[in-house]
Design an enzyme around this catalytic site. Sequence first.
Site, mmCIF file in Angstrom:
data_model
loop_
_atom_site.group_PDB
_atom_site.id
_atom_site.type_symbol
_atom_site.label_atom_id
_atom_site.label_comp_id
_atom_site.label_asym_id
_atom_site.label_seq_id
_atom_site.Cartn_x
_atom_site.Cartn_y
_atom_site.Cartn_z
ATOM 1 N N GLU A 131 0.855 -1.193 0.000
ATOM 2 C CA GLU A 131 0.000 0.000 0.000
ATOM 3 C C GLU A 131 0.888 1.239 0.000
ATOM 4 O O GLU A 131 2.102 1.136 0.217
ATOM 5 C CB GLU A 131 -0.933 -0.020 1.211
ATOM 6 C CG GLU A 131 -1.877 -1.212 1.211
ATOM 7 C CD GLU A 131 -2.903 -1.166 2.337
ATOM 8 O OE1 GLU A 131 -2.851 -0.221 3.162
ATOM 9 O OE2 GLU A 131 -3.755 -2.075 2.391
ATOM 10 N N SER A 136 7.347 -3.354 3.287
ATOM 11 C CA SER A 136 7.744 -4.599 3.944
ATOM 12 C C SER A 136 6.941 -4.880 5.212
ATOM 13 O O SER A 136 6.815 -6.033 5.623
ATOM 14 C CB SER A 136 9.236 -4.546 4.282
ATOM 15 O OG SER A 136 10.016 -4.435 3.107
ATOM 16 N N THR A 162 2.034 -5.634 -10.260
ATOM 17 C CA THR A 162 2.463 -6.094 -11.580
ATOM 18 C C THR A 162 1.290 -6.828 -12.218
ATOM 19 O O THR A 162 0.624 -7.621 -11.569
ATOM 20 C CB THR A 162 3.671 -7.038 -11.457
ATOM 21 O OG1 THR A 162 4.732 -6.351 -10.811
ATOM 22 C CG2 THR A 162 4.137 -7.498 -12.827
ATOM 23 N N GLU A 378 9.508 -8.776 -3.739
ATOM 24 C CA GLU A 378 9.240 -9.914 -2.849
ATOM 25 C C GLU A 378 10.026 -9.816 -1.541
ATOM 26 O O GLU A 378 10.412 -10.814 -0.944
ATOM 27 C CB GLU A 378 9.556 -11.256 -3.534
ATOM 28 C CG GLU A 378 8.956 -11.433 -4.910
ATOM 29 C CD GLU A 378 7.440 -11.525 -4.887
ATOM 30 O OE1 GLU A 378 6.840 -11.330 -3.815
ATOM 31 O OE2 GLU A 378 6.855 -11.763 -5.951
#
Length: 398
Positions: A131, A136, A162, A378
């Site tokens: 957001e 993280s 994505t 990620e």
Amino acid sequence: MARLAQTPGLTDVQRSILETVREFADKEIIPHAQRLEHADEYPTDILDGMRELGLFGLTIAEEYGGLGESLLTYALVVEELSRGWMSISGIVNTHFIVAYLISQHGSAEQRARLLPRMATGEVRGAFSMSEPECGSDVSAIRSRAVRDGDTFVIDGQKMWLTNGAYSSVVATLVRTDIGADSVYGNMSTFLLEKAPGFGETAPGLTIPGKIDKMGYKGVETTEMVLDGVTVPASAVLGGADQVGRGFYQMMDGIEVGRVNVAARACGISIRAFELAVAYAQQRRTFGQQLAKHQAIAFKLAEMGTKIEAAHALMVNAARLKDAGQRNDVEAGMAKLLASEYCAQVVQEAFRIHGGYGYSKEYEIERLMREAPFLLIGEGTSEIQKTIISRGLLKEYQL
């Protein structure tokens, strides 16, 4: 095939798949990547070719129309695609994570309805946790779903999707305050279905436009605005009885996503090495090939060693997951090492190219802008170190 990054113990089917994908990358991706990337143009023709190869259904079970291949096979395919152009692997990555989540955690109805169309690429997936004020720190998610009878009403704003526009289903983590003791037990994953495109693509769900990035172009990265999006309780991943399980479901998906990012980093590193070793043998200085100078030869030696180490960790993490074993530490190690080494290998290849590396005519310039993304995607390197250290401390607790 080149010496670097070979994988022992593959089946004939796996080797055949990888040879096909490598040939596809050489003929259909690499020759067009520079033009498409510089224009930030969506690679429609390449995607059509990937659909014909069945890559969107690579890991989806055969009963749903997929190829039923392993995470290892998928990771090695991603390595080959990223060697061609990282953006291509990005298009299938989030799709793969969503297909994995539905396969592992979805209800029978969700699997039967979505997976066959995902296997053909007709329906593509996107994955949403971040957001505007939450990267993280997943506990800081503020987007919220409030129950209203047999439905949920969702409000909030998500970032960094994505495939945000061209996807038809978005696995979305939001708060559902159900009184759990932990903030993580108060989160749920919803499968939000929408029309592909920009603007309001479902009632209350808006994809405003593309985020302009320094690299990772061609594939779209977007925001998603949720304003009174009303969905049935059956839109919860796994069904209504899985409310409050969203964080744990998403972390399972992130583990396979980290293997994917490690594979992407390996692919980019391999391509950077190929470009550097070719240039070092073509370019002559002081009366001999660049590669004959010890300073350059040592760079190539270090680059090759880093590629082998990253590839080995990536393969190990994938094989552990395929075996049904926990691989959070190993996936974190693979992602950490591969992404950090990728940045280093690409920079060394850039240096070997000298002034030409700064020219947009040379492929290494694009890789220099793509590699830094893998240090973030990620989970940052610092997050990986946190995961790794926690896991190791549990194993070695006094």
